[in-house]
Enzyme design. Structure first.
Site, PDB file in Angstrom:
ATOM      1  N   SER A 136      23.775  33.919  47.325  1.00 34.13           N
ATOM      2  CA  SER A 136      23.818  33.840  46.177  1.00 34.13           C
ATOM      3  C   SER A 136      24.873  34.838  45.433  1.00 34.13           C
ATOM      4  O   SER A 136      24.689  35.402  44.450  1.00 34.13           O
ATOM      5  CB  SER A 136      22.626  34.002  45.324  1.00 34.13           C
ATOM      6  OG  SER A 136      21.939  35.132  45.846  1.00 34.13           O
ATOM      7  N   LYS A 139      22.322  45.010  45.261  1.00 33.14           N
ATOM      8  CA  LYS A 139      23.528  44.813  45.572  1.00 33.14           C
ATOM      9  C   LYS A 139      24.350  45.277  44.747  1.00 33.14           C
ATOM     10  O   LYS A 139      24.251  45.625  43.602  1.00 33.14           O
ATOM     11  CB  LYS A 139      23.512  42.973  45.685  1.00 33.14           C
ATOM     12  CG  LYS A 139      22.990  42.341  44.286  1.00 33.14           C
ATOM     13  CD  LYS A 139      22.977  41.012  44.654  1.00 33.14           C
ATOM     14  CE  LYS A 139      22.284  40.078  43.416  1.00 33.14           C
ATOM     15  NZ  LYS A 139      20.992  40.661  43.580  1.00 33.14           N
ATOM     16  N   ASP A 168      26.360  43.303  39.746  1.00 28.93           N
ATOM     17  CA  ASP A 168      25.665  43.569  41.053  1.00 28.93           C
ATOM     18  C   ASP A 168      26.180  42.108  41.874  1.00 28.93           C
ATOM     19  O   ASP A 168      26.297  42.487  43.181  1.00 28.93           O
ATOM     20  CB  ASP A 168      24.165  43.779  41.295  1.00 28.93           C
ATOM     21  CG  ASP A 168      23.503  42.478  40.516  1.00 28.93           C
ATOM     22  OD1 ASP A 168      24.016  41.488  39.794  1.00 28.93           O
ATOM     23  OD2 ASP A 168      22.257  42.425  40.527  1.00 28.93           O
ATOM     24  N   ARG A 169      26.696  41.088  41.436  1.00 30.71           N
ATOM     25  CA  ARG A 169      27.049  40.132  42.396  1.00 30.71           C
ATOM     26  C   ARG A 169      28.333  40.128  42.373  1.00 30.71           C
ATOM     27  O   ARG A 169      29.263  40.858  41.570  1.00 30.71           O
ATOM     28  CB  ARG A 169      26.972  38.673  41.520  1.00 30.71           C
ATOM     29  CG  ARG A 169      25.317  38.546  41.646  1.00 30.71           C
ATOM     30  CD  ARG A 169      24.902  37.090  41.286  1.00 30.71           C
ATOM     31  NE  ARG A 169      23.733  36.779  41.145  1.00 30.71           N
ATOM     32  CZ  ARG A 169      23.031  35.614  41.273  1.00 30.71           C
ATOM     33  NH1 ARG A 169      23.945  34.451  40.829  1.00 30.71           N
ATOM     34  NH2 ARG A 169      21.600  35.332  41.099  1.00 30.71           N
ATOM     35  N   THR A 202      14.602  35.046  50.063  1.00 34.17           N
ATOM     36  CA  THR A 202      15.271  35.375  48.879  1.00 34.17           C
ATOM     37  C   THR A 202      15.006  36.539  48.086  1.00 34.17           C
ATOM     38  O   THR A 202      13.622  36.816  47.760  1.00 34.17           O
ATOM     39  CB  THR A 202      15.620  34.091  47.972  1.00 34.17           C
ATOM     40  OG1 THR A 202      16.277  33.265  49.192  1.00 34.17           O
ATOM     41  CG2 THR A 202      16.573  34.361  46.972  1.00 34.17           C
ATOM     42  N   ARG A 208      67.330  46.768  49.660  1.00 32.31           N
ATOM     43  CA  ARG A 208      65.850  46.423  48.989  1.00 32.31           C
ATOM     44  C   ARG A 208      64.825  45.962  50.062  1.00 32.31           C
ATOM     45  O   ARG A 208      65.026  44.936  50.644  1.00 32.31           O
ATOM     46  CB  ARG A 208      66.195  45.398  47.828  1.00 32.31           C
ATOM     47  CG  ARG A 208      66.569  45.809  46.819  1.00 32.31           C
ATOM     48  CD  ARG A 208      66.264  44.683  45.868  1.00 32.31           C
ATOM     49  NE  ARG A 208      67.339  45.026  44.589  1.00 32.31           N
ATOM     50  CZ  ARG A 208      67.484  44.240  43.557  1.00 32.31           C
ATOM     51  NH1 ARG A 208      66.896  43.000  43.369  1.00 32.31           N
ATOM     52  NH2 ARG A 208      68.192  44.760  42.508  1.00 32.31           N
ATOM     53  N   ASP A 239      29.298  39.634  38.354  1.00 35.46           N
ATOM     54  CA  ASP A 239      28.665  38.901  37.237  1.00 35.46           C
ATOM     55  C   ASP A 239      28.442  40.098  36.171  1.00 35.46           C
ATOM     56  O   ASP A 239      29.021  41.006  36.120  1.00 35.46           O
ATOM     57  CB  ASP A 239      27.161  38.336  37.590  1.00 35.46           C
ATOM     58  CG  ASP A 239      26.424  39.524  38.177  1.00 35.46           C
ATOM     59  OD1 ASP A 239      26.851  40.754  38.429  1.00 35.46           O
ATOM     60  OD2 ASP A 239      25.079  39.171  38.183  1.00 35.46           O
ATOM     61  N   SER A 284      65.327  47.068  40.691  1.00 38.61           N
ATOM     62  CA  SER A 284      65.246  46.233  39.595  1.00 38.61           C
ATOM     63  C   SER A 284      63.959  45.634  38.963  1.00 38.61           C
ATOM     64  O   SER A 284      63.033  46.347  38.898  1.00 38.61           O
ATOM     65  CB  SER A 284      66.416  45.210  39.966  1.00 38.61           C
ATOM     66  OG  SER A 284      66.521  44.412  38.648  1.00 38.61           O
ATOM     67  N   HIS A 285      63.948  44.344  39.015  1.00 36.75           N
ATOM     68  CA  HIS A 285      62.865  43.684  38.525  1.00 36.75           C
ATOM     69  C   HIS A 285      61.664  43.269  39.459  1.00 36.75           C
ATOM     70  O   HIS A 285      60.699  42.903  39.159  1.00 36.75           O
ATOM     71  CB  HIS A 285      63.123  42.278  37.953  1.00 36.75           C
ATOM     72  CG  HIS A 285      63.785  41.379  38.979  1.00 36.75           C
ATOM     73  ND1 HIS A 285      65.313  41.674  39.407  1.00 36.75           N
ATOM     74  CD2 HIS A 285      63.564  40.403  39.927  1.00 36.75           C
ATOM     75  CE1 HIS A 285      65.586  40.966  40.196  1.00 36.75           C
ATOM     76  NE2 HIS A 285      64.669  40.144  40.646  1.00 36.75           N
ATOM     77  N   GLU A 314      23.428  37.911  50.566  1.00 31.05           N
ATOM     78  CA  GLU A 314      22.920  36.829  50.266  1.00 31.05           C
ATOM     79  C   GLU A 314      23.970  35.664  49.924  1.00 31.05           C
ATOM     80  O   GLU A 314      24.982  35.941  49.287  1.00 31.05           O
ATOM     81  CB  GLU A 314      22.018  36.866  49.127  1.00 31.05           C
ATOM     82  CG  GLU A 314      20.843  37.842  49.320  1.00 31.05           C
ATOM     83  CD  GLU A 314      19.769  37.725  48.129  1.00 31.05           C
ATOM     84  OE1 GLU A 314      18.985  37.083  48.421  1.00 31.05           O
ATOM     85  OE2 GLU A 314      19.986  38.555  47.314  1.00 31.05           O
ATOM     86  N   ASP A 326      26.112  42.063  35.209  1.00 34.46           N
ATOM     87  CA  ASP A 326      25.592  43.507  35.152  1.00 34.46           C
ATOM     88  C   ASP A 326      26.337  44.008  36.647  1.00 34.46           C
ATOM     89  O   ASP A 326      25.648  45.008  37.280  1.00 34.46           O
ATOM     90  CB  ASP A 326      23.998  43.564  35.528  1.00 34.46           C
ATOM     91  CG  ASP A 326      23.455  42.547  36.485  1.00 34.46           C
ATOM     92  OD1 ASP A 326      24.332  41.735  37.316  1.00 34.46           O
ATOM     93  OD2 ASP A 326      22.310  42.644  37.104  1.00 34.46           O
TER      94      ASP A 326
HETATM   95  C1  G6P Z   1      18.434  37.179  41.937  1.00 32.49           C
HETATM   96  C2  G6P Z   1      18.018  38.104  43.146  1.00 32.49           C
HETATM   97  C3  G6P Z   1      18.750  37.805  44.369  1.00 32.49           C
HETATM   98  C4  G6P Z   1      18.550  36.253  44.604  1.00 32.49           C
HETATM   99  C5  G6P Z   1      18.826  35.496  43.576  1.00 32.49           C
HETATM  100  C6  G6P Z   1      18.273  34.060  43.863  1.00 32.49           C
HETATM  101  O1  G6P Z   1      19.872  37.501  41.709  1.00 32.49           O
HETATM  102  O2  G6P Z   1      18.543  39.488  42.673  1.00 32.49           O
HETATM  103  O3  G6P Z   1      18.527  38.544  45.446  1.00 32.49           O
HETATM  104  O4  G6P Z   1      19.311  35.826  45.848  1.00 32.49           O
HETATM  105  O5  G6P Z   1      18.015  36.044  42.194  1.00 32.49           O
HETATM  106  O6  G6P Z   1      18.104  33.264  42.919  1.00 32.49           O
HETATM  107  P1  G6P Z   1      17.560  31.890  42.913  1.00 32.49           P
HETATM  108  O7  G6P Z   1      17.973  31.186  41.690  1.00 32.49           O
HETATM  109  O8  G6P Z   1      18.100  31.028  44.087  1.00 32.49           O
HETATM  110  O9  G6P Z   1      15.846  32.266  43.176  1.00 32.49           O
HETATM  111 ZN    ZN Z   2      23.625  40.267  38.426  1.00 34.54          ZN
END
Ligand code: G6P
Ligand code: ZN
Length: 493
Positions: free
Chosen positions: A300, A311, A215-216, A279, A25, A211, A124-125, A298, A213
């Protein structure tokens, strides 16, 4: 009668091919090495001696795990080369272990003879697949990412369905808060061993969340959290080697102002164009349209590249998987290079940016404005600022610069002012205050705390311990105004 040409292939021995209690194994990575299986099979034939092998009937099948198809081909050919007369293989190479036993004991061939033994392809398992253990958990928090995750991670990349968590999109996101951070992605965090109590099962090596949608993103290793600021820096540092899309080189990199300076250090090291923008993603978009930026991120939990103008949560995960695959390209056996290894190695090379963010939510909008005004006013006298700082903690360095961040877009020349209040320390530490632009109720004040540590002997501290001196006194900054009792929530950065 069909005659085969038998060829001789010279090989060298492998360590550790002695079968254990129930066969040989080993990890898939070990098994798929050139000649590894061949050596074992030939050694088995030698051990059985020629008179037991010549003219014999063998059974070759298994539980259908990864590499079975190839192994059946190899074993069957080598059986023929060793003079085995007949190989019985289950349909599609599948036979349960008890079925193999039954075949050996009961099945009688047309010539009246029976099988003398079998090669059973199973562990096996134990898990199967190229990465064996459930290594790739993805939590879509019931957002739209689930639809993409199934196709990309399971159908295309071969992850197990069980690696998908909350991947059925739901109108109410299953009652949860679809934001990928240590606070809201609770289930994932617990499974990765970062929760309050130990998980029931051994945590997987890699976890990620998106998240609503998609993108995060959040990237986790086993019992390990990757800050978004570190994540973009690590992706940038490894992109050219690990991600084919970037093999021609990076046009430049960018981060938002409150994001830690981990990316700056990489850019300097690799001699890359670097941009610090306010930002919000639109600033990156401009740079990308002008061919100035390939990778950006970022604090965030947003990370992305110039393949699109937003993103991209799934892209970030693929980038990390590519880096993991690259770092493990020569890995054999148990010495897997983990997410944590990659991050710690990065810190050892570039230094570590201890980083955290406090969110003061639901603050009265007028009071928040007043506080920001006070913090700006304070900046007019650095000596007063340093008096406050030193009065509170003598173990932090001097504030050498204090300003409100303003950005002149290098592409269209537009100016964005009032993008956050910065206190910059002599040792590279930063305290940044910013009003959130996305809150839905009252005002949210964000406080970003960062400390740079270059000394390799000091990069392994707990983040909150390393940041304690800096985190100690912001409240003294605003003790001059009414807001002394703000309640903060640390979003685990
Ligand atoms: C959205 C934008 C991001 C940004 C974030 C900041 O998600 O698409 O690009 O970083 O807001 O949020 P805040 O609450 O810190 O302004
Ligand atoms: Zn988002």
């Amino acid at each position: 009668m069909v005659l085969f040409n038998v060829s001789r292939v010279q090989t060298t021995p492998f360590d550790g091919q002695k079968p254990g209690t129930s066969g040989l194994r080993k990890k898939v990575k070990v098994f798929v090495q050139p000649h590894y299986l061949h050596n074992f099979v030939q050694a088995t034939f030698y051990a059985l001696t020629e008179e037991n092998v010549r003219g014999a009937t063998l059974v070759v099948s298994g539980d259908g795990r990864y590499f079975s198809k190839e192994a059946i081909q190899i074993i069957t050919k080598m059986s023929a080369a060793n003079g085995v007369r007949r190989v019985w293989i289950g349909q599609n190479g599948l036979l349960s272990t008890p079925a193999v036993s039954a075949v050996i004991r009961e099945r009688v061939g047309a010539d009246g003879s029976k099988a003398t033994g079998a090669f059973i392809l199973t562990a096996s398992h134990n898990p199967g697949g190229p990465n064996e253990a459930s290594t790739a958990i993805y939590d879509a928090l019931h957002g739209v990412a689930g639809a993409y995750a199934k196709r990309i991670f399971v159908d295309e990349l071969g992850a197990q369905e069980s690696s998908l968590l909350n991947c059925t999109p739901k109108e109410d996101f299953g009652g949860g808060h679809p934001d990928p951070n240590l606070t809201y992605a609770k289930e994932l965090v617990a499974r990765l061993g970062l929760g309050k109590s130990e998980p029931q099962d051994e945590p997987p090596e890699f976890g990620a969340a998106a998240d609503g949608d998609a993108d995060r993103n959040m990237i986790l290793g086993k019992r390990f959290f990757v800050t978004p600021s570190d994540s973009v820096a690590i992706i940038a540092a490894n992109a050219v080697e690990a991600i084919p899309y970037f093999s021609a080189g990076l046009k430049g990199v960018a981060r938002s102002m409150p994001t830690s300076a981990a990316l700056d250090v990489v850019a300097k090291h690799l001699n890359l164009k670097f941009f610090e923008v306010p930002t919000g993603w639109k600033f990156f978009g401009n740079l990308m349209d002008a061919g100035l930026c390939s990778i950006c991120g970022e604090e965030s939990f947003g990370t992305g590249s110039d393949h699109i103008r937003e993103k991209d949560g799934i892209w970030a995960v693929l980038a990390w998987l590519s880096i993991l695959a690259y770092k493990n390209k020569d890995t054999l056996g148990d010495k897997l290079v983990t997410v944590e290894d990659i991050v710690r190695q990065h810190w050892a090379t570039y230094g570590r940016h201890y980083y955290t963010r406090y969110d003061y939510e639901n603050v009265d909008a007028g009071a928040a404005k007043e506080l920001m005004g006070y913090l700006v006013k304070l900046q007019s006298s650095l000596s007063e600022v340093n008096q406050i700082v030193k009065g509170v903690r003598s173990d932090v360095s001097n504030v050498v610069n204090a300003d409100e961040f303003e950005y002149k877009d290098p592409v269209d020349g537009s100016i964005s002012s009032h993008q956050g209040i910065r206190y910059l320390f002599e040792d590279g530490s930063r305290l940044i205050f910013r009003l959130s632009g996305t809150g839905s109720e009252g005002a949210t004040i964000r406080l970003y705390i960062e400390q740079y540590e270059k000394d390799p002997s000091k990069i392994g501290r707990l983040s909150n311990e390393a940041l304690a001196p800096l985190a100690y006194f912001p409240s003294f900054f605003w003790s001059g105004c009414e807001l002394t009792s703000l309640v903060s929530s640390e979003r685990g950065r």
